[in-house]
Motif scaffolding. Sequence first.
Motif, PDB file in Angstrom:
ATOM      1  N   HIS A 240       0.706  -1.127   0.103  1.00 31.34           N
ATOM      2  CA  HIS A 240       0.127   0.032  -0.055  1.00 31.34           C
ATOM      3  C   HIS A 240       0.917   1.304   0.156  1.00 31.34           C
ATOM      4  N   VAL A 241       2.047   1.170   0.702  1.00 31.30           N
ATOM      5  CA  VAL A 241       2.910   2.417   0.827  1.00 31.30           C
ATOM      6  C   VAL A 241       3.274   2.858  -0.588  1.00 31.30           C
ATOM      7  N   LYS A 243       1.856   2.284  -3.239  1.00 31.87           N
ATOM      8  CA  LYS A 243       0.997   2.628  -4.163  1.00 31.87           C
ATOM      9  C   LYS A 243       0.623   4.081  -3.786  1.00 31.87           C
ATOM     10  N   VAL A 244       0.643   4.408  -2.693  1.00 31.50           N
ATOM     11  CA  VAL A 244       0.362   5.859  -2.137  1.00 31.50           C
ATOM     12  C   VAL A 244       1.694   6.635  -2.710  1.00 31.50           C
ATOM     13  N   LEU A 245       2.839   6.274  -2.600  1.00 30.40           N
ATOM     14  CA  LEU A 245       3.901   7.239  -3.102  1.00 30.40           C
ATOM     15  C   LEU A 245       3.719   7.160  -4.649  1.00 30.40           C
ATOM     16  N   GLU A 247       1.017   7.331  -6.362  1.00 27.05           N
ATOM     17  CA  GLU A 247      -0.190   8.230  -6.730  1.00 27.05           C
ATOM     18  C   GLU A 247       0.093   9.539  -6.455  1.00 27.05           C
ATOM     19  N   SER A 248       0.810   9.886  -5.276  1.00 32.73           N
ATOM     20  CA  SER A 248       1.011  11.219  -4.826  1.00 32.73           C
ATOM     21  C   SER A 248       2.451  11.887  -5.061  1.00 32.73           C
ATOM     22  N   ASN A 249       2.890  11.177  -6.089  1.00 30.72           N
ATOM     23  CA  ASN A 249       4.199  11.655  -6.692  1.00 30.72           C
ATOM     24  C   ASN A 249       3.949  13.007  -7.377  1.00 30.72           C
ATOM     25  N   PRO A 272      -6.013   9.686  -8.497  1.00 32.06           N
ATOM     26  CA  PRO A 272      -5.765   9.373  -7.227  1.00 32.06           C
ATOM     27  C   PRO A 272      -6.980  10.435  -6.385  1.00 32.06           C
ATOM     28  N   HIS A 273      -7.358   9.753  -5.145  1.00 31.03           N
ATOM     29  CA  HIS A 273      -8.284  10.665  -4.347  1.00 31.03           C
ATOM     30  C   HIS A 273      -7.391  11.898  -3.843  1.00 31.03           C
ATOM     31  N   TYR A 278      -3.408  17.425  -3.421  1.00 26.12           N
ATOM     32  CA  TYR A 278      -2.146  17.034  -3.664  1.00 26.12           C
ATOM     33  C   TYR A 278      -1.315  17.989  -4.647  1.00 26.12           C
TER      34      TYR A 278
END
Length: 304
Positions: A240-241, A243-245, A247-249, A272-273, A278
């Motif tokens: 999950h971490v 995926k978050v990285l 998407e938030s790049n 991404p949400h 962001y």
Amino acid sequence: MSQVLHTPPPAPAQAEDDLAALAARHGLSVSGARPSLREYVRQLWARRHFISAFATAKLTAQYSEAKLGQIWQVATPLLNAAVYYFIFGILLGTSRGVSDYIPFLVTGVFVWTFTQNSIMSGTRAISGNLGLVRALHFPRAALPVSFALQQLQQLLFSMAALVVILLCFGVVPGVSWVLAFPVLLLQFVFNAGVSMVMARMGAKTPDIAQLMPFILRTWMYVSGVMWSIDSTLKHSNMPHVVKVLLESNPAAVYIDLMRFALIDSFKAHQLPHHVWAYALGWALLAGVGGFIYFWKAEETYGRG
């Protein structure tokens, strides 16, 4: 014999105090001393015309020796897109499952090139313009900001070619195209902020400019320029971490927002949400943080 009385020299601290008092009495100040943050912003705003003219001059001179001249402003990212399409779209098959892959790819390349060139030119903003820095007194932040503005101007030229490509592949202009303007504004603030960070680091350690192409190339590969982050994450078991990285790049955020604005087949569910949060957060963090970080070393630029 006559005796000569010698007055002992003042202590170093006392001498410095005397000199400081003498300078203050005659209204003198330290050359190149860092002004307050508010005064620095005021000085930078007062030189906005210089920043704009400097950026335009740099853009005009960039391809002045090439026979095709300013055509290379559009040809360079188009050639990069063609190479990426052959390698990633055809040989590696990243185009599978991605609607309107060529508009998808070209948009990603153009937007990424804006960030990449802003950071690279910002890294050399001080170290590559030492003659100007040492000869004239002006807020040094004008240099990385002007280079980021130069790259924005170049992107706007390239956007004309991008629009033609979108139309050729059946993408119909819509109201969502208006969203491209706030996306570009937020990306410009982000790019300028990172450029100021890299300008300070590059002024102290010029070798960073040799390392940056490798860092930027790695950043490009994880930013979804040639492949769809959304499609890849749907069919992967990544932690999950990770995926978050991804998407938030920040680079991926601005690229995906531009695709959403310009390409009909790129839908909101592929973003991404909280993507606008962001985009705004990265712009503020890099823009404000980078500006303060650069300002703190203002009196060191061009010395040593």
